[in-house]
Design a protein around this motif. Sequence first.
Motif, short mmCIF file in Angstrom:
data_model
loop_
_atom_site.label_atom_id
_atom_site.label_comp_id
_atom_site.label_asym_id
_atom_site.label_seq_id
_atom_site.Cartn_x
_atom_site.Cartn_y
_atom_site.Cartn_z
N SER A 61 4.93 5.17 -4.59
CA SER A 61 5.50 4.36 -5.67
C SER A 61 4.42 3.65 -6.48
N GLY A 62 3.18 3.68 -5.97
CA GLY A 62 2.09 3.00 -6.69
C GLY A 62 2.13 1.49 -6.54
N VAL A 63 2.80 0.99 -5.50
CA VAL A 63 2.83 -0.46 -5.28
C VAL A 63 1.79 -0.84 -4.23
N TYR A 64 0.78 -1.59 -4.65
CA TYR A 64 -0.27 -1.96 -3.72
C TYR A 64 0.10 -3.21 -2.93
N ALA A 65 0.53 -4.24 -3.64
CA ALA A 65 0.96 -5.48 -2.97
C ALA A 65 2.24 -5.96 -3.65
N GLN A 67 0.81 -1.23 0.00
CA GLN A 67 0.00 0.00 0.00
C GLN A 67 0.84 1.27 0.00
N ASP A 68 1.80 1.34 -0.88
CA ASP A 68 2.64 2.55 -0.96
C ASP A 68 2.10 3.46 -2.06
N ARG A 69 1.44 4.52 -1.63
CA ARG A 69 0.82 5.42 -2.61
C ARG A 69 1.86 6.04 -3.54
#
Lengths: 436, 436
Positions: free
Chosen positions: A179-183, A175-177
Amino acid sequence: MSEANRRMILNLVLSNAGSHRGAWRHPDTELDCIHDLKHFLRLARKAEAARLDSLFIADGLSIEVKAVQHGPIFGFEPLTLLSSIAAVTERIGLIATVSTSFTEPYNLARSFASLDHISGGRAGWNMVTTGVDRTAANFGLEHLPSHTERYEKAREFAEVVLKLWNSWEKDSLVQDRASGVYADADKVHDIRHEGKYFSVRGALNIMRSPQGRPLLVQAGSSEEGKALAAQYAELIFTIQRTFEEGRQFYDDIKSRTVQAGRSPDSLKVLPGLHVIVGATEEEAKKKADQLRELTSVERSLMSMSNMLGIDFSAFPLDAPFPQLPEPGEANAYQTFHRMIKAVVDRQPVTIREVLEKYWVGTGELNIAGTPEQVADVMEYWFRNSAADGFNVMPQLTFGDTDLFLDLVVPELQRRGLFPETYTGQTLRENLGLEPI
Amino acid sequence: MSEANRRMILNLVLSNAGSHRGAWRHPDTELDCIHDLKHFLRLARKAEAARLDSLFIADGLSIEVKAVQHGPIFGFEPLTLLSSIAAVTERIGLIATVSTSFTEPYNLARSFASLDHISGGRAGWNMVTTGVDRTAANFGLEHLPSHTERYEKAREFAEVVLKLWNSWEKDSLVQDRASGVYADADKVHDIRHEGKYFSVRGALNIMRSPQGRPLLVQAGSSEEGKALAAQYAELIFTIQRTFEEGRQFYDDIKSRTVQAGRSPDSLKVLPGLHVIVGATEEEAKKKADQLRELTSVERSLMSMSNMLGIDFSAFPLDAPFPQLPEPGEANAYQTFHRMIKAVVDRQPVTIREVLEKYWVGTGELNIAGTPEQVADVMEYWFRNSAADGFNVMPQLTFGDTDLFLDLVVPELQRRGLFPETYTGQTLRENLGLEPI
């Protein structure tokens, strides 16, 4: 587990009117609300207030049309009902029975993971293989597969479900907004299972559940059932008639668990407790008599027919009980089959006698008594290695459930057998099981 | 239905973070609660307070591992989630998507009947056939059956489910304690269905549900999908890009419904409405721009790959869009296929252009505007026979859902388009559908 830390486990088996077939006819039963969600929500909240470990729902996937006249054999589907209950409870476990014979492992793994998320980590799956032959006809089959095949399939089914529940590693959610990495896609895995009965690519379409995975519960006492439980289950639900049989079963299952490479404490043995509670012994016995009078013999006969795979409606009630095949040859509920066969082979009995004396529960865990008497039996089984706890089946939902929760549970707490509060958040934590 | 009685129908499509792929990255999204039941219970209660007709949950039965990094594509299983919501709501409808391709009609009929009981008559089943090929591999198949076969099977599936829901007649429950008759066995029937895909004996193991049966909803716009809807469905959910196309679709589906021997009012047409609401137009457009910037191109590409059955990851983004086969030859989402094919065949375009201009919703029902502007578009479609209502998909769950319910719904009510209160008990009653 040291004896000092050991404590009793108590599940409440939910049923519309009660575990006794005559319960719906009892004057205390409020017939206008037994098919109403509010009835179950009330029971659930009350069981949670009494700190019960879990709610347990039995299930079947067929009805006989002629059986509907004898009582409320049909109920809500377990996963939907327990999901509703999840919304209004916080700590009590939610154990649903679903058969491995008539559903897909992907769907089952997903639904139980969903219930585990919804409930914040309180889901358990009671795996059964379905022993009623007529059920097969609701799913495109003429007959059930053999007992052996059903359990072989169940074992592979459980294996697939476990792989799916594990297809999302711990900490896979990022859930890193920025970098756009959700999982973390490196921590989510296709399972690529290719077996005899199932071919499932995975990964599961829901992330790892709060308990790591839902609890596994097993509810058959055949050889195959015990083997399945020893390998996979955390709870085993069993029907035992006498203390001596119960103790042997307990020993047997614990040593099988050890042989399967697990700690004996990792599988808890929970015999079913059919209970009637009264302020006095007389009151309890009177209620038991009332219930007996309200029971339909035809309905009991139908149930025995289903469980033994023999149509008893063709026989007069007072005819001699027919010879039963060897357990291995009967494709039915093996444990009941063996129990009845032992009775029938010992001496000549009529069908009516079997029904009255053996079928309608008369074992030592069918108790009608005061809270102290009920607690005495439970304590004896618990302290003498015949049970880690009980699946409590009030014979009369309206009445016995309240009496059990209001009077028997506090008595067990006074005796130091049962805890007063929940200490963990998830079912696994509250049962003191190892984290996953 | 006379124009005077006609009123708009509004469903809220539930999603973790929003219908927009970038929604989870938006600062208004509370990431720590989007996988928490409380989030959904709050949305449900709020939608009910605004008198929405139903909550709608879309679904899929597979994930691509590499897709998990781009956002919360996974969610709770619809039947478990809606069952939880049923426990804390009273009037709002509960519509779950379940595929006809990977489950058994007996189980599906039973679970939806159970949800209908649990909710007091508010269940609906959105029947889909599943168009994503990789899903097959989670259920023992190498590939999906053809589009035609999937819909042929879906038709028989719906037929079996309807028979099962009808296997208990009205007034079959007797509950007479004195005579010991619980239900009238003459009013409960085995269905003895023997078809091409299914053989199901019945009867269903749960009594007739409060609505007579759950509502049927259909969500595909292919020829076969429209035929299925015209025959069975009460609601059809559709994606329409322009008013003109929407009007044609509406006309087409209504005349098919009449041809199927049903009243045109018995099937309600609900296009999907992707909505962003702002106090001013500038605010709304700014939010739309923000969301666009937060979207991952790879993720959109993946989604387009799944829906068209072509792996676009093999092509450079600025390469010309490849030729698409005729719709009949592609085993994918037919309507999307046709839409994209029309664009691609008209003029040379790159993959990136298709993604930006056509794929990420840019149709007339993708609205970013003030409550009045949103209501204007809805009113126009509704009054000019292009919609009976909408499946509302807030692009941003945190923010747009509240703004839609707090500002757009009251605006529609002021205009006399949408009712202020629920008048019936069941979903069927509230939608003004004929009783069953």
